[in-house]
Design a protein around this motif. Sequence first.
Motif, PDB file in Angstrom:
ATOM      1  N   PHE A 102     -35.188   2.737  38.804  1.00 57.69           N
ATOM      2  CA  PHE A 102     -36.442   3.290  39.301  1.00 57.69           C
ATOM      3  C   PHE A 102     -37.430   3.465  38.154  1.00 57.69           C
ATOM      4  O   PHE A 102     -37.040   3.523  36.987  1.00 57.69           O
ATOM      5  N   THR A 103     -38.686   3.500  38.522  1.00 55.35           N
ATOM      6  CA  THR A 103     -39.772   3.848  37.606  1.00 55.35           C
ATOM      7  C   THR A 103     -40.670   4.828  38.345  1.00 55.35           C
ATOM      8  O   THR A 103     -41.066   4.559  39.483  1.00 55.35           O
ATOM      9  N   GLN A 104     -40.946   5.967  37.721  1.00 52.99           N
ATOM     10  CA  GLN A 104     -41.780   6.986  38.345  1.00 52.99           C
ATOM     11  C   GLN A 104     -42.710   7.598  37.304  1.00 52.99           C
ATOM     12  O   GLN A 104     -42.438   7.558  36.112  1.00 52.99           O
ATOM     13  N   ARG A 105     -43.775   8.181  37.792  1.00 55.63           N
ATOM     14  CA  ARG A 105     -44.690   8.947  36.952  1.00 55.63           C
ATOM     15  C   ARG A 105     -44.273  10.405  37.016  1.00 55.63           C
ATOM     16  O   ARG A 105     -43.819  10.897  38.052  1.00 55.63           O
ATOM     17  N   GLY A 106     -44.429  11.117  35.905  1.00 55.13           N
ATOM     18  CA  GLY A 106     -44.074  12.524  35.875  1.00 55.13           C
ATOM     19  C   GLY A 106     -45.138  13.358  35.187  1.00 55.13           C
ATOM     20  O   GLY A 106     -45.911  12.862  34.366  1.00 55.13           O
ATOM     21  N   VAL A 107     -45.141  14.621  35.551  1.00 50.46           N
ATOM     22  CA  VAL A 107     -45.996  15.632  34.940  1.00 50.46           C
ATOM     23  C   VAL A 107     -45.111  16.836  34.664  1.00 50.46           C
ATOM     24  O   VAL A 107     -44.270  17.196  35.486  1.00 50.46           O
ATOM     25  N   GLU A 108     -45.292  17.451  33.516  1.00 51.18           N
ATOM     26  CA  GLU A 108     -44.589  18.692  33.223  1.00 51.18           C
ATOM     27  C   GLU A 108     -45.589  19.712  32.713  1.00 51.18           C
ATOM     28  O   GLU A 108     -46.496  19.380  31.953  1.00 51.18           O
ATOM     29  N   ILE A 109     -45.397  20.931  33.145  1.00 58.19           N
ATOM     30  CA  ILE A 109     -46.173  22.048  32.634  1.00 58.19           C
ATOM     31  C   ILE A 109     -45.205  22.887  31.809  1.00 58.19           C
ATOM     32  O   ILE A 109     -44.226  23.419  32.341  1.00 58.19           O
ATOM     33  N   ILE A 110     -45.461  22.957  30.528  1.00 55.25           N
ATOM     34  CA  ILE A 110     -44.608  23.682  29.592  1.00 55.25           C
ATOM     35  C   ILE A 110     -45.309  24.992  29.249  1.00 55.25           C
ATOM     36  O   ILE A 110     -46.433  24.986  28.754  1.00 55.25           O
ATOM     37  N   THR A 111     -44.652  26.106  29.523  1.00 50.35           N
ATOM     38  CA  THR A 111     -45.188  27.413  29.155  1.00 50.35           C
ATOM     39  C   THR A 111     -44.546  27.830  27.842  1.00 50.35           C
ATOM     40  O   THR A 111     -43.319  27.752  27.693  1.00 50.35           O
ATOM     41  N   VAL A 112     -45.373  28.265  26.896  1.00 46.70           N
ATOM     42  CA  VAL A 112     -44.924  28.595  25.547  1.00 46.70           C
ATOM     43  C   VAL A 112     -45.147  30.085  25.291  1.00 46.70           C
ATOM     44  O   VAL A 112     -46.199  30.632  25.633  1.00 46.70           O
ATOM     45  N   ARG A 113     -44.132  30.715  24.697  1.00 46.77           N
ATOM     46  CA  ARG A 113     -44.257  32.108  24.280  1.00 46.77           C
ATOM     47  C   ARG A 113     -43.667  32.231  22.878  1.00 46.77           C
ATOM     48  O   ARG A 113     -42.545  31.794  22.633  1.00 46.77           O
ATOM     49  N   ASP A 114     -44.439  32.771  21.965  1.00 46.01           N
ATOM     50  CA  ASP A 114     -43.990  32.963  20.577  1.00 46.01           C
ATOM     51  C   ASP A 114     -43.488  31.658  19.949  1.00 46.01           C
ATOM     52  O   ASP A 114     -42.484  31.646  19.228  1.00 46.01           O
ATOM     53  N   GLY A 115     -44.173  30.570  20.267  1.00 42.69           N
ATOM     54  CA  GLY A 115     -43.837  29.283  19.669  1.00 42.69           C
ATOM     55  C   GLY A 115     -42.612  28.596  20.238  1.00 42.69           C
ATOM     56  O   GLY A 115     -42.165  27.585  19.702  1.00 42.69           O
ATOM     57  N   ARG A 116     -42.070  29.141  21.331  1.00 39.42           N
ATOM     58  CA  ARG A 116     -40.883  28.542  21.951  1.00 39.42           C
ATOM     59  C   ARG A 116     -41.133  28.327  23.441  1.00 39.42           C
ATOM     60  O   ARG A 116     -41.963  28.992  24.046  1.00 39.42           O
ATOM     61  N   VAL A 117     -40.381  27.421  24.035  1.00 37.53           N
ATOM     62  CA  VAL A 117     -40.537  27.090  25.444  1.00 37.53           C
ATOM     63  C   VAL A 117     -39.974  28.219  26.307  1.00 37.53           C
ATOM     64  O   VAL A 117     -38.810  28.595  26.166  1.00 37.53           O
ATOM     65  N   ALA A 118     -40.820  28.729  27.206  1.00 30.66           N
ATOM     66  CA  ALA A 118     -40.406  29.760  28.157  1.00 30.66           C
ATOM     67  C   ALA A 118     -40.164  29.164  29.545  1.00 30.66           C
ATOM     68  O   ALA A 118     -39.378  29.700  30.324  1.00 30.66           O
ATOM     69  N   LYS A 119     -40.839  28.044  29.833  1.00 32.08           N
ATOM     70  CA  LYS A 119     -40.659  27.398  31.133  1.00 32.08           C
ATOM     71  C   LYS A 119     -40.998  25.920  31.007  1.00 32.08           C
ATOM     72  O   LYS A 119     -42.003  25.551  30.400  1.00 32.08           O
ATOM     73  N   LYS A 120     -40.150  25.096  31.601  1.00 26.28           N
ATOM     74  CA  LYS A 120     -40.344  23.640  31.671  1.00 26.28           C
ATOM     75  C   LYS A 120     -40.348  23.315  33.160  1.00 26.28           C
ATOM     76  O   LYS A 120     -39.310  23.352  33.807  1.00 26.28           O
ATOM     77  N   ASP A 121     -41.523  23.044  33.702  1.00 25.57           N
ATOM     78  CA  ASP A 121     -41.693  22.831  35.146  1.00 25.57           C
ATOM     79  C   ASP A 121     -42.023  21.359  35.374  1.00 25.57           C
ATOM     80  O   ASP A 121     -43.061  20.871  34.950  1.00 25.57           O
ATOM     81  N   VAL A 122     -41.115  20.638  36.054  1.00 26.24           N
ATOM     82  CA  VAL A 122     -41.152  19.179  36.155  1.00 26.24           C
ATOM     83  C   VAL A 122     -41.604  18.741  37.545  1.00 26.24           C
ATOM     84  O   VAL A 122     -41.125  19.259  38.551  1.00 26.24           O
ATOM     85  N   PHE A 123     -42.485  17.740  37.573  1.00 26.02           N
ATOM     86  CA  PHE A 123     -42.975  17.144  38.819  1.00 26.02           C
ATOM     87  C   PHE A 123     -42.912  15.631  38.658  1.00 26.02           C
ATOM     88  O   PHE A 123     -43.487  15.088  37.727  1.00 26.02           O
ATOM     89  N   TRP A 124     -42.189  14.940  39.579  1.00 24.77           N
ATOM     90  CA  TRP A 124     -42.110  13.474  39.582  1.00 24.77           C
ATOM     91  C   TRP A 124     -42.658  12.951  40.875  1.00 24.77           C
ATOM     92  O   TRP A 124     -42.422  13.534  41.940  1.00 24.77           O
ATOM     93  N   LYS A 125     -43.357  11.814  40.782  1.00 20.70           N
ATOM     94  CA  LYS A 125     -43.713  11.087  42.001  1.00 20.70           C
ATOM     95  C   LYS A 125     -42.412  10.652  42.662  1.00 20.70           C
ATOM     96  O   LYS A 125     -41.485  10.229  41.993  1.00 20.70           O
TER      97      LYS A 125
END
Length: 132
Positions: A102-125
């Motif tokens: 498969f081949t898909q497009r993706g978007v991620e919204i990364i929330t950062v707190r104190d220079g580290r990842v607090a949330k990795k929210d993934v969206f794929w077509k």
Amino acid sequence: MAMTAEMADGVMRRMGKAIFKADRALLEGALTNDAEWHFAIGEDAPDGRVRKGVDGFLEGIADNNALFESLRFEEIDYAVLGDERILMTYRVEGRHRGGDAFTQRGVEIITVRDGRVAKKDVFWKQTGKGGG
């Protein structure tokens, strides 16, 4: 303090290296203690599949390894959104275990707190029929 492009680059590189190496120590350095990974699909509606903390990220990596024979990310681009978010877009190519490529497009919204990842929210077509 406003996040700069250089800060975002450091966050993304640390997170990417930690996930692709599936390394506990690297994940501990890249994630907040309460970090969450929201997958594009899964049983935790409406949030997809949710994994929490370093153990959750390791579980999520194992989940992906069980689902996919291969995943390759291309055309990766990201931009800073305000003080605490990074928007990442990409194209992912892969193969389901014992299944089709498969081949898909993706978007991620990364929330950062104190220079580290607090949330990795993934969206794929998603493939298949449907409206849009």
